[in-house]
Design an enzyme around this catalytic site. Structure first.
Site: not given
Length: 367
Positions: A176, A256, A357
Site C-alpha cells: 500500500r 478499506s 489508508e
C-alpha cells in the site's frame, strides 16, 4: 485564482471550470467542503497545461481522480481542485500490454482486460477510483497488487513540468505504498501494465477467494479463467459493501480504511495469546515481520459491524468492519471521531497501531 488566470485556463482546449462542485460530489465518502475553484481536464495535454499555469501562479492544488481515497475537511477549502477526466485505454492483444489514462475508471480498466482475455488484474475487480491512483498506493486485493503487473507510469514533474515515462522499479513499491504517496512532486498521467495473454488469471492464493473458486490448498500455483475470477471477486466484494452503489450507504466509504498492520512476530504472538483463537490470521510480510488483519483486530477489540449503531451519522459498514461509512449526512468531523475511536480501541486492546489508508485533506485523525 484571479480572473485573468481563470480566462487563460478556460481557454485551454479540453478544460472546463466548475465553480459549484464540492468534495462531497467528488469523493466516494461523499464528505467534504468546497474548493476555491475546480478545473476539469478531459485530455492529458489539457491537464499538463492547466497544472503548469496553476503551479506558475503558486496556487495550492489538489489533484482528484476517482476520489475513493480522500478524506476532506468540511467548509470552504483554500485549494484548487484539478479533476482528471482523461479516460483512454489501449490494449495490445499480442504482447498483453495495457495502457490507461489516469482518469480512467479502474474497474472499467479491469473489465476491459477481462473482456480481452488478459490476466493479472482480475482480483482487483470492483475497487473504486481511477487508474492513476492505483500505483500511488499500490492498490491490492486477494493476493494481487498493482505492482505485480505495473511496468511504468507516465508522470508530470511538478518542478520542471516535464512529462516522462518512469519504470515501476523507481517507485519504491511496497504494501500500500509508493514514493508518490503523500507527496505533490508528480502527477500520474497514465499507467502501463504487462498482462498475461492465455485467458487465465495470475496464480491465486488459497483463502476466501480460493474457497469460492474451489481451489485446494494442495493445488500448486492455481489459475482460473479470468472472467470466472472477476465474477467471484465481485460477488465477494458486493457481499461486503465494497462495490460502490449509490443507494447503499455501506458503500459510501473510502474502501478499506486501515491498512493491515505489519508487526514484529513477538507482538503477533502477544495478540494470539490474548485472543487464543487458533485461526487468527497472520501472514509472513518479509524482513522478519508479520502481517495481521486489521478487520480481525477491529472485531476482536469489540467493534462490530454497524458500530456504533442505528442513527449514527458515521459508522462501520453493516457488512464489513474495515469500511468506515457515511450514513447519509455525515460530516468530516463525524468520520474522524469514529476513525479515532477504532484506532485507539485497537491500540488499547492489542498494542497495535492501525494506520489509515486514505489521504487526509485539511483534517487529520488526530484533530
Amino acid at each position: 485564482m484571479d480572473s485573468s488566470l481563470a480566462q487563460e485556463i478556460a481557454a485551454i482546449d479540453g478544460v472546463e471550470l466548475d465553480s459549484e462542485v464540492t468534495f462531497a460530489d467528488l469523493t466516494t465518502l461523499r464528505i467534504g467542503g468546497k474548493p476555491r475553484s475546480a478545473v476539469r481536464c478531459q485530455t492529458t495535454e489539457a491537464l499538463v497545461s492547466a497544472i503548469k499555469l496553476l503551479d506558475d501562479a503558486s496556487l495550492p492544488l489538489l489533484i482528484v481522480g476517482g476520489g475513493s481515497n480522500l478524506v476532506v475537511a468540511d467548509g470552504d477549502l483554500d485549494v484548487i481542485a484539478v479533476i482528471i477526466e482523461t479516460d483512454d485505454v489501449s490494449i495490445n492483444l499480442t504482447d498483453g500490454l495495457l495502457t490507461a489514462d489516469a482518469g480512467a475508471v479502474w474497474d472499467d480498466v479491469v473489465h476491459l482486460s477481462v473482456d480481452a482475455g488478459l490476466g493479472g488484474i482480475e482480483c482487483l475487480s470492483g475497487i473504486p477510483g481511477s487508474a492513476g491512483a492505483t500505483p500511488v498506493q499500490n492498490v491490492g486485493a486477494y493476493g494481487t497488487e498493482v505492482s505485480d503487473v505495473l511496468t511504468r507510469v507516465q508522470l508530470l514533474d511538478r518542478t520542471t513540468h516535464q512529462v516522462s515515462w518512469v519504470d515501476a522499479s523507481e517507485l519504491d513499491l511496497s504494501y500500500r505504498y509508493s514514493n508518490l504517496k503523500f507527496t505533490n512532486r508528480a502527477v500520474v498521467l497514465a499507467i502501463e501494465l504487462q498482462l498475461l495473454t492465455d485467458g487465465l488469471s495470475a496464480p491465486l492464493r488459497f483463502g476466501e477467494l480460493g474457497r469460492r473458486l474451489a481451489i485446494s490448498e494442495a493445488e500448486p500455483h492455481p489459475r482460473r479463467p479470468v472472467r470466472m475470477v472477476r465474477d467471484a471477486v465481485l460477488e465477494l466484494r458486493r457481499a461486503k459493501g465494497m462495490v460502490v452503489e449509490h443507494t447503499d450507504h455501506d458503500t459510501w466509504s473510502a474502501g478499506s480504511f486501515f491498512t493491515n498492520p505489519i508487526v514484529d512476530p513477538a507482538l503477533a504472538d502477544a495478540v494470539f495469546e490474548k485472543v487464543g483463537e487458533p485461526t487468527m490470521p497472520r501472514f509472513p510480510a518479509g524482513d522478519g515481520k508479520e502481517k495481521l488483519s486489521a478487520a480481525w483486530l477491529i472485531e476482536r477489540a469489540g467493534f462490530k459491524k454497524g458500530h456504533p449503531g442505528a442513527g449514527a451519522k458515521a459508522s462501520l459498514s453493516t457488512k464489513h468492519t474495515l469500511a468506515l461509512t457515511n450514513r447519509g449526512d455525515a460530516r468530516a468531523s463525524d468520520l474522524v471521531a469514529l476513525a479515532k475511536e477504532i484506532r485507539d480501541g485497537v491500540l488499547e486492546t492489542f498494542g497495535v497501531t492501525l494506520v489509515p489508508e486514505p489521504v487526509w485533506i485539511g483534517i487529520s485523525i488526530d484533530d
